[in-house]
Design a protein around this motif. Sequence first.
Motif, short mmCIF file in Angstrom:
data_model
loop_
_atom_site.label_atom_id
_atom_site.label_comp_id
_atom_site.label_asym_id
_atom_site.label_seq_id
_atom_site.Cartn_x
_atom_site.Cartn_y
_atom_site.Cartn_z
N ALA A 1 -8.57 6.92 0.22
CA ALA A 1 -9.06 5.62 0.45
C ALA A 1 -10.70 5.23 1.28
O ALA A 1 -11.13 4.59 1.12
CB ALA A 1 -8.09 4.50 1.19
N ARG B 1 0.68 -1.29 0.03
CA ARG B 1 -0.06 -0.04 0.02
C ARG B 1 0.87 1.19 -0.03
O ARG B 1 2.11 1.22 0.61
CB ARG B 1 -1.08 -0.09 1.19
CG ARG B 1 -0.29 0.17 2.76
CD ARG B 1 -1.22 0.61 3.65
NE ARG B 1 -0.49 0.65 4.92
CZ ARG B 1 -0.24 1.86 5.48
NH1 ARG B 1 -0.73 2.97 4.57
NH2 ARG B 1 0.34 1.94 6.50
N ALA C 1 -12.11 4.50 -1.88
CA ALA C 1 -11.12 3.77 -2.96
C ALA C 1 -11.95 2.99 -3.99
O ALA C 1 -11.67 3.00 -5.10
CB ALA C 1 -10.24 2.84 -1.99
N ARG D 1 -0.61 4.74 -8.24
CA ARG D 1 -1.30 4.09 -7.18
C ARG D 1 -2.18 2.95 -7.74
O ARG D 1 -2.09 1.91 -7.31
CB ARG D 1 -2.05 4.98 -6.12
CG ARG D 1 -2.38 4.42 -4.86
CD ARG D 1 -3.50 5.23 -4.18
NE ARG D 1 -3.15 6.51 -4.03
CZ ARG D 1 -2.26 7.16 -2.92
NH1 ARG D 1 -2.06 6.25 -1.96
NH2 ARG D 1 -2.25 8.35 -2.89
N GLU E 1 -1.33 6.55 3.23
CA GLU E 1 -2.86 6.20 3.44
C GLU E 1 -2.98 5.86 4.81
O GLU E 1 -2.54 4.83 5.38
CB GLU E 1 -3.09 5.01 2.54
CG GLU E 1 -3.27 5.45 0.99
CD GLU E 1 -3.64 4.07 0.15
OE1 GLU E 1 -4.07 3.14 0.70
OE2 GLU E 1 -3.48 4.25 -0.96
N ALA F 1 1.74 10.43 5.89
CA ALA F 1 0.17 11.08 6.00
C ALA F 1 0.44 12.27 6.76
O ALA F 1 -0.31 13.30 6.44
CB ALA F 1 -0.69 9.93 6.64
#
Length: 447
Positions: free
Chosen positions: A425, A87, A340, A229, A91, A102
């Motif tokens: 997301a 990932r 997402a 992504r 996020e 983040a």
Amino acid sequence: MADPGMSVTPYWELTFDADGDPDGAERDRLLREVTGHGVRDLIVFAHGWNNDRSGATALYRHFFAPIPELAPKARIGYVGVIWPSMRFCDEPIPDFPRPTAAVAAEPGATPVPALDKDTRHALLETFPGRATVVDQIARMLDQRPANELEHFGRLVRQLVEVVPGGPQPLFAADTLAEGVPQSEPVLFTGGTTALCEEFAHTLTALRQGAGAAEFALADPWDGAKELLRQATYYAMKRRGGTVGERGLGPVIGQLAGAAPAVRVHLVGHSFGGRLVSFALRGLPDGVHTVKSVTLLQGAFSHYAFAARLPQDGRTSGVLHGQENRIDGPLVCCYSHFDEALGTLYPLASRMADDSQSIAGTDAEGMLDVGRLLGVKWGAMGHDGVQAVPDTQSLDLAGALRGPLAAAGCVNVDAAAVVKNGGPPAGAHSDIVHPELARVVLAAGRIA
């Protein structure tokens, strides 16, 4: 076997590589020990986009923790599936420590590279041998060179391409048109500049609130990282199918031979939901030990189990009929708070021959990608299993009151708890709730 870092026991791990080959020692340990521990019900959980073993085991530790008290008399064993997913580290995951990336991305923070150190490391681990490509992508995201987006797109596609002749290309499609896997998404065939413009507009809408952003001109480079992504997540989707059918399915078959009385319950989050679903297709003939499958925010087409798609009677889901391999229900938990899957997934999943654009199609000039594209290109985790007759539909409270259907598909609207998380997301990873653990137990009739 005991694991000092795990919240439950007995706990085993099953590790697979990108082509579905298992760690033989871990597999053999499970086959050898499960009967000796007196296990009757074995919960096998496959993570979604986690970038290392520690992230996956943290998810398992938190999710499994309430189960012993919820079913104190049951003889339960636990398996955590480890597979090479990833990932992006910017996020945040609800109830988990906030990643450094983040925090750095917040307004007023010191500027940081577009690809933080941890995400670059995750890309290098997930796509070995592509260090030069990753470096070029990172440099372009920082410099945003004029008139170079098409080159950026070529680099992204080069990053996620698979070795010709390998197994993974066979597991990318969610639907079959007259028995033939559907074409690649526009993500890999469309013009990069136009795609990045769409992603940029969509991200603006998500940050300002659903339907709150006008479709106005924006810098396409604002959507370039989202293109990267989504391309990497498409690769994870493809890889999840490979690991499920070629890896986990055969191991469950071996487990049925070694411990035929053990009832297996498959649980998958995000692309892990696709993994455990494809494991059904990989079960050897005559194996009936899978007693339930629970999908948590499944990141694959909501038509994957359909015999026919509503908009195209020639097209079926790639997993049509596989729910019949379960001696029990297939339960799909979904939430409309999953941005997402509600917005970015359908935008990225359009096939190469679908020319519909999101620009200017809303009557009020507002951006609502989910409404425009979601019916055709939607995901399990946003609105549940679609076009499968006799699917039971419940809200979370109804599912917990029970009983769930004894077989077939069951949709559970879990938005009462799966609701927290910011863009891009949304609530996609907001799955660590005792209510969802109770759904797993109810699906498997574990008491």
